[in-house]
Design a protein around this motif. Structure first.
Motif, PDB file in Angstrom:
ATOM      1  N   LEU A  88     -38.038-153.165  22.417  1.00  0.00           N
ATOM      2  CA  LEU A  88     -38.106-153.876  23.700  1.00  0.00           C
ATOM      3  C   LEU A  88     -37.557-152.978  24.797  1.00  0.00           C
ATOM      4  CD1 LEU A  88     -36.871-157.416  22.656  1.00  0.00           C
ATOM      5  CD2 LEU A  88     -39.084-156.902  23.681  1.00  0.00           C
ATOM      6  N   SER A  89     -37.957-153.241  26.022  1.00  0.00           N
ATOM      7  CA  SER A  89     -37.503-152.398  27.133  1.00  0.00           C
ATOM      8  C   SER A  89     -35.985-152.528  27.292  1.00  0.00           C
ATOM      9  CB  SER A  89     -38.200-152.796  28.427  1.00  0.00           C
ATOM     10  OG  SER A  89     -37.567-153.902  29.016  1.00  0.00           O
ATOM     11  N   PRO A  90     -35.343-151.474  27.750  1.00  0.00           N
ATOM     12  CA  PRO A  90     -33.891-151.533  27.974  1.00  0.00           C
ATOM     13  C   PRO A  90     -33.490-152.655  28.936  1.00  0.00           C
ATOM     14  CG  PRO A  90     -34.644-149.273  28.060  1.00  0.00           C
ATOM     15  CD  PRO A  90     -35.865-150.139  27.975  1.00  0.00           C
ATOM     16  N   ARG A  91     -34.306-152.943  29.923  1.00  0.00           N
ATOM     17  CA  ARG A  91     -33.974-154.028  30.872  1.00  0.00           C
ATOM     18  C   ARG A  91     -33.979-155.383  30.175  1.00  0.00           C
ATOM     19  NH1 ARG A  91     -37.531-153.982  35.876  1.00  0.00           N
ATOM     20  NH2 ARG A  91     -36.165-155.704  36.368  1.00  0.00           N
ATOM     21  N   VAL A  92     -34.929-155.591  29.284  1.00  0.00           N
ATOM     22  CA  VAL A  92     -34.984-156.862  28.546  1.00  0.00           C
ATOM     23  C   VAL A  92     -33.781-156.973  27.620  1.00  0.00           C
ATOM     24  CG1 VAL A  92     -36.260-158.142  26.792  1.00  0.00           C
ATOM     25  CG2 VAL A  92     -37.473-157.127  28.718  1.00  0.00           C
ATOM     26  N   LEU A  93     -33.483-155.907  26.900  1.00  0.00           N
ATOM     27  CA  LEU A  93     -32.339-155.934  25.982  1.00  0.00           C
ATOM     28  C   LEU A  93     -31.033-156.163  26.741  1.00  0.00           C
ATOM     29  CD1 LEU A  93     -33.307-153.081  23.505  1.00  0.00           C
ATOM     30  CD2 LEU A  93     -33.307-155.546  23.078  1.00  0.00           C
ATOM     31  N   GLU A  94     -30.883-155.523  27.890  1.00  0.00           N
ATOM     32  CA  GLU A  94     -29.663-155.713  28.677  1.00  0.00           C
ATOM     33  C   GLU A  94     -29.502-157.167  29.104  1.00  0.00           C
ATOM     34  OE1 GLU A  94     -29.393-153.170  32.080  1.00  0.00           O
ATOM     35  OE2 GLU A  94     -27.883-154.426  33.007  1.00  0.00           O
ATOM     36  N   ARG A  95     -30.587-157.776  29.565  1.00  0.00           N
ATOM     37  CA  ARG A  95     -30.498-159.170  30.014  1.00  0.00           C
ATOM     38  C   ARG A  95     -30.257-160.123  28.848  1.00  0.00           C
ATOM     39  NH1 ARG A  95     -35.163-159.888  34.452  1.00  0.00           N
ATOM     40  NH2 ARG A  95     -34.225-161.938  34.684  1.00  0.00           N
ATOM     41  N   LEU A  96     -30.865-159.841  27.693  1.00  0.00           N
ATOM     42  CA  LEU A  96     -30.658-160.704  26.529  1.00  0.00           C
ATOM     43  C   LEU A  96     -29.263-160.535  25.932  1.00  0.00           C
ATOM     44  CD1 LEU A  96     -34.009-160.320  24.545  1.00  0.00           C
ATOM     45  CD2 LEU A  96     -33.107-162.419  25.522  1.00  0.00           C
ATOM     46  N   LEU A  97     -28.848-159.293  25.748  1.00  0.00           N
ATOM     47  CA  LEU A  97     -27.643-159.026  24.967  1.00  0.00           C
ATOM     48  C   LEU A  97     -26.378-158.955  25.809  1.00  0.00           C
ATOM     49  CD1 LEU A  97     -29.151-156.331  22.593  1.00  0.00           C
ATOM     50  CD2 LEU A  97     -28.986-158.798  22.228  1.00  0.00           C
ATOM     51  N   ILE A  98     -26.461-158.422  27.002  1.00  0.00           N
ATOM     52  CA  ILE A  98     -25.253-158.259  27.825  1.00  0.00           C
ATOM     53  C   ILE A  98     -25.090-159.435  28.771  1.00  0.00           C
ATOM     54  CG2 ILE A  98     -24.126-156.823  29.560  1.00  0.00           C
ATOM     55  CD1 ILE A  98     -25.461-154.422  28.151  1.00  0.00           C
ATOM     56  N   LEU A 110     -41.911-162.982  21.525  1.00  0.00           N
ATOM     57  CA  LEU A 110     -41.036-161.910  22.015  1.00  0.00           C
ATOM     58  C   LEU A 110     -41.358-160.602  21.285  1.00  0.00           C
ATOM     59  CD1 LEU A 110     -38.635-161.207  23.854  1.00  0.00           C
ATOM     60  CD2 LEU A 110     -37.132-161.800  21.943  1.00  0.00           C
ATOM     61  N   ALA A 111     -41.598-160.698  19.981  1.00  0.00           N
ATOM     62  CA  ALA A 111     -41.984-159.506  19.216  1.00  0.00           C
ATOM     63  C   ALA A 111     -43.323-158.965  19.709  1.00  0.00           C
ATOM     64  CB  ALA A 111     -42.044-159.831  17.725  1.00  0.00           C
ATOM     65  N   ALA A 112     -44.236-159.856  20.055  1.00  0.00           N
ATOM     66  CA  ALA A 112     -45.533-159.419  20.580  1.00  0.00           C
ATOM     67  C   ALA A 112     -45.377-158.791  21.962  1.00  0.00           C
ATOM     68  CB  ALA A 112     -46.498-160.595  20.627  1.00  0.00           C
ATOM     69  N   ALA A 113     -44.435-159.310  22.756  1.00  0.00           N
ATOM     70  CA  ALA A 113     -44.213-158.753  24.098  1.00  0.00           C
ATOM     71  C   ALA A 113     -43.690-157.325  24.039  1.00  0.00           C
ATOM     72  CB  ALA A 113     -43.234-159.629  24.867  1.00  0.00           C
ATOM     73  N   ALA A 114     -43.068-156.948  22.934  1.00  0.00           N
ATOM     74  CA  ALA A 114     -42.554-155.589  22.794  1.00  0.00           C
ATOM     75  C   ALA A 114     -43.670-154.554  22.775  1.00  0.00           C
ATOM     76  CB  ALA A 114     -41.703-155.476  21.524  1.00  0.00           C
ATOM     77  N   LEU A 115     -44.890-155.002  22.530  1.00  0.00           N
ATOM     78  CA  LEU A 115     -46.023-154.080  22.537  1.00  0.00           C
ATOM     79  C   LEU A 115     -46.510-153.776  23.949  1.00  0.00           C
ATOM     80  CD1 LEU A 115     -48.072-155.600  19.577  1.00  0.00           C
ATOM     81  CD2 LEU A 115     -46.609-153.566  19.541  1.00  0.00           C
ATOM     82  N   MET A 116     -46.067-154.569  24.915  1.00  0.00           N
ATOM     83  CA  MET A 116     -46.499-154.379  26.302  1.00  0.00           C
ATOM     84  C   MET A 116     -45.721-153.222  26.935  1.00  0.00           C
ATOM     85  SD  MET A 116     -48.747-156.705  26.437  1.00  0.00           S
ATOM     86  CE  MET A 116     -49.152-156.625  28.161  1.00  0.00           C
ATOM     87  N   PRO A 117     -46.230-152.655  28.017  1.00  0.00           N
ATOM     88  CA  PRO A 117     -45.474-151.612  28.726  1.00  0.00           C
ATOM     89  C   PRO A 117     -44.113-152.154  29.185  1.00  0.00           C
ATOM     90  CG  PRO A 117     -47.712-151.713  29.533  1.00  0.00           C
ATOM     91  CD  PRO A 117     -47.546-152.876  28.617  1.00  0.00           C
ATOM     92  N   TRP A 118     -43.108-151.291  29.155  1.00  0.00           N
ATOM     93  CA  TRP A 118     -41.736-151.712  29.484  1.00  0.00           C
ATOM     94  C   TRP A 118     -41.649-152.381  30.849  1.00  0.00           C
ATOM     95  CZ3 TRP A 118     -37.812-147.419  27.721  1.00  0.00           C
ATOM     96  CH2 TRP A 118     -37.714-147.459  26.323  1.00  0.00           C
ATOM     97  N   ILE A 119     -42.401-151.897  31.808  1.00  0.00           N
ATOM     98  CA  ILE A 119     -42.290-152.436  33.163  1.00  0.00           C
ATOM     99  C   ILE A 119     -42.786-153.879  33.246  1.00  0.00           C
ATOM    100  CG2 ILE A 119     -44.516-151.622  34.018  1.00  0.00           C
ATOM    101  CD1 ILE A 119     -42.714-150.744  36.543  1.00  0.00           C
ATOM    102  N   GLU A 120     -43.669-154.277  32.346  1.00  0.00           N
ATOM    103  CA  GLU A 120     -44.208-155.640  32.367  1.00  0.00           C
ATOM    104  C   GLU A 120     -43.373-156.617  31.544  1.00  0.00           C
ATOM    105  OE1 GLU A 120     -48.294-155.616  31.160  1.00  0.00           O
ATOM    106  OE2 GLU A 120     -48.781-153.949  32.483  1.00  0.00           O
ATOM    107  N   GLN A 121     -42.539-156.105  30.650  1.00  0.00           N
ATOM    108  CA  GLN A 121     -41.833-156.977  29.722  1.00  0.00           C
ATOM    109  C   GLN A 121     -40.862-157.967  30.383  1.00  0.00           C
ATOM    110  OE1 GLN A 121     -40.069-154.865  26.449  1.00  0.00           O
ATOM    111  NE2 GLN A 121     -41.989-153.822  25.949  1.00  0.00           N
ATOM    112  N   PRO A 122     -40.018-157.560  31.340  1.00  0.00           N
ATOM    113  CA  PRO A 122     -39.093-158.545  31.923  1.00  0.00           C
ATOM    114  C   PRO A 122     -39.816-159.741  32.542  1.00  0.00           C
ATOM    115  CG  PRO A 122     -38.405-156.342  32.514  1.00  0.00           C
ATOM    116  CD  PRO A 122     -39.748-156.222  31.854  1.00  0.00           C
ATOM    117  N   GLY A 123     -40.942-159.518  33.181  1.00  0.00           N
ATOM    118  CA  GLY A 123     -41.696-160.609  33.777  1.00  0.00           C
ATOM    119  C   GLY A 123     -42.260-161.575  32.742  1.00  0.00           C
ATOM    120  N   MET A 124     -42.563-161.044  31.549  1.00  0.00           N
ATOM    121  CA  MET A 124     -43.095-161.892  30.488  1.00  0.00           C
ATOM    122  C   MET A 124     -41.987-162.655  29.767  1.00  0.00           C
ATOM    123  SD  MET A 124     -45.807-159.310  28.719  1.00  0.00           S
ATOM    124  CE  MET A 124     -46.221-160.504  27.464  1.00  0.00           C
ATOM    125  N   VAL A 125     -40.840-162.005  29.594  1.00  0.00           N
ATOM    126  CA  VAL A 125     -39.792-162.550  28.734  1.00  0.00           C
ATOM    127  C   VAL A 125     -38.915-163.573  29.442  1.00  0.00           C
ATOM    128  CG1 VAL A 125     -37.750-161.921  27.393  1.00  0.00           C
ATOM    129  CG2 VAL A 125     -39.786-160.490  27.288  1.00  0.00           C
TER     130      VAL A 125
END
Length: 128
Positions: A88-98, A110-125
């Motif tokens: 997952l993108s670092p931005r998504v992990l930071e928001r989830l974990l920190i 969420l696992a499927a979203a990890a296949l998307m480009p990092w820049i699109e992941q926060p908007g999806m998650v």
């Protein structure tokens, strides 16, 4: 300079005695804390597990996902699907974990979203 060897944990609880028995009374603002659900513990465990699998592959402790599936006694599709969480993108992990923000997606999506480009992941998650 030495680092402190102890930590202090403050739990704002009161103990009241009723009928001779102690009773723990939580703070009045406990309901506010309960309204903030935070991330699903199952999601956090799945991310930690995915990172463990990723590290095993990078260290050479496991050569393939099949080795991990066999060692964990789970199916290969299960490992294949959930190891994506380690990417997952670092931005998504930071928001989830920190920041402890809950994901708007269930674990499979969420696992499927990890296949998307990092820049699109926060908007999806996250629901922003």
């Amino acid at each position: 300079m030495t680092t402190p060897s102890t930590i202090r944990v403050v739990i704002p609880l009161k103990v009241k005695h009723r009928n001779g028995r102690p009773r723990i009374v939580p703070p009045a603002n406990l309901d506010e804390a309960a309204d903030d659900p935070g991330p699903d513990p199952r999601t956090l465990r799945a991310i930690a597990r995915a990172w463990d699998w990723r590290r095993r592959l990078e260290r050479g402790e496991a050569a393939t996902l099949s080795d991990i599936a066999q060692a964990e006694q789970v199916t290969l599709p299960f490992v294949s699907r959930y190891i994506r969480l380690a990417y997952l993108s670092p931005r998504v992990l930071e928001r989830l974990l920190i920041h402890r923000r809950p994901s708007a997606l269930p674990l499979d999506k969420l696992a499927a979203a990890a296949l998307m480009p990092w820049i699109e992941q926060p908007g999806m998650v996250f629901e922003d």
